[in-house]
Design a protein around this motif. Structure first.
Motif, short mmCIF file in Angstrom:
data_model
loop_
_atom_site.label_atom_id
_atom_site.label_comp_id
_atom_site.label_asym_id
_atom_site.label_seq_id
_atom_site.Cartn_x
_atom_site.Cartn_y
_atom_site.Cartn_z
N HIS A 27 0.86 -1.18 0.00
CA HIS A 27 0.00 0.00 0.00
C HIS A 27 0.89 1.23 0.00
CE1 HIS A 27 0.88 0.39 4.29
NE2 HIS A 27 0.58 -0.90 4.41
N THR A 65 -3.92 -2.60 -9.23
CA THR A 65 -4.42 -2.70 -7.86
C THR A 65 -4.68 -4.17 -7.57
OG1 THR A 65 -5.60 -0.66 -8.33
CG2 THR A 65 -6.07 -1.70 -6.26
N SER A 67 -6.92 -6.30 -5.72
CA SER A 67 -8.19 -6.26 -4.99
C SER A 67 -8.32 -7.39 -3.98
CB SER A 67 -9.37 -6.30 -5.95
OG SER A 67 -9.30 -7.45 -6.76
N MET A 70 -6.47 -7.08 0.59
CA MET A 70 -6.87 -5.90 1.36
C MET A 70 -6.62 -6.22 2.83
SD MET A 70 -8.04 -3.62 -0.77
CE MET A 70 -9.22 -2.51 -0.03
N ASN A 71 -5.95 -5.30 3.48
CA ASN A 71 -5.70 -5.54 4.90
C ASN A 71 -6.86 -5.00 5.73
OD1 ASN A 71 -5.31 -2.78 4.97
ND2 ASN A 71 -3.09 -2.92 4.89
N GLU A 72 -6.74 -5.12 7.03
CA GLU A 72 -7.82 -4.71 7.93
C GLU A 72 -8.17 -3.23 7.78
OE1 GLU A 72 -4.62 -5.80 9.75
OE2 GLU A 72 -5.23 -7.57 8.65
N ASP A 73 -7.20 -2.41 7.40
CA ASP A 73 -7.42 -0.97 7.27
C ASP A 73 -8.05 -0.60 5.93
OD1 ASP A 73 -6.22 -0.64 9.75
OD2 ASP A 73 -4.23 -0.36 8.88
N LYS A 74 -8.31 -1.58 5.09
CA LYS A 74 -8.91 -1.36 3.77
C LYS A 74 -8.01 -0.50 2.87
CE LYS A 74 -12.99 -3.25 4.83
NZ LYS A 74 -12.95 -4.66 4.93
N LYS A 75 -6.70 -0.59 3.07
CA LYS A 75 -5.77 0.17 2.23
C LYS A 75 -5.64 -0.52 0.88
CE LYS A 75 -3.13 2.07 6.04
NZ LYS A 75 -1.86 2.11 6.74
N LYS A 76 -5.55 0.30 -0.16
CA LYS A 76 -5.39 -0.22 -1.52
C LYS A 76 -3.94 -0.69 -1.69
CE LYS A 76 -7.42 2.14 -4.75
NZ LYS A 76 -7.72 3.13 -5.82
#
Length: 112
Positions: A27, A65, A67, A70-76
């Protein structure tokens, strides 16, 4: 070596380092940290610079990207595309050749 990849050369130092850092999914903040660590703080990517570069690299199909990652923080997360990987490898070869030629012209021995 494709004509499509050659059109992107030479890369700026910042673009080259961003692309190199994306050999695995990362990310934006991870890219900033990795580039700073590798350059020992010589290059500090500002968020505006980084995200502008990521947008351009994405439009040029050099990165994509991820998809599914995705980590817990929803970072792209971003990763090199096949074209991006080819461009990075061509740039590495170009830089290695430039270094060899520079040493010859400067009379620098490999052992120095």
């Amino acid at each position: 070596m494709s004509k499509e990849a050659i059109q992107f050369l030479p890369l700026t130092e910042t673009t080259y380092l961003i692309l190199c850092s994306l050999s695995r999914p990362l990310h934006g903040y991870g890219i900033m940290q990795q580039v700073s660590d590798v350059t020992e703080g010589r290059i500090l990517l500002a968020p505006g610079t980084l995200y502008g570069a990521l947008s351009k690299l994405s439009k040029d199909n050099l990165i994509s990207t991820v998809s599914s990652v995705m980590n817990e923080d929803k970072k792209k997360n971003y990763i090199l595309s096949t074209l991006g990987s080819e461009v990075v490898k061509l740039e590495l070869v170009r830089l290695e050749k430039l270094l060899r030629e520079s040493k010859i012209l400067l009379g620098v021995n490999e052992s120095e």
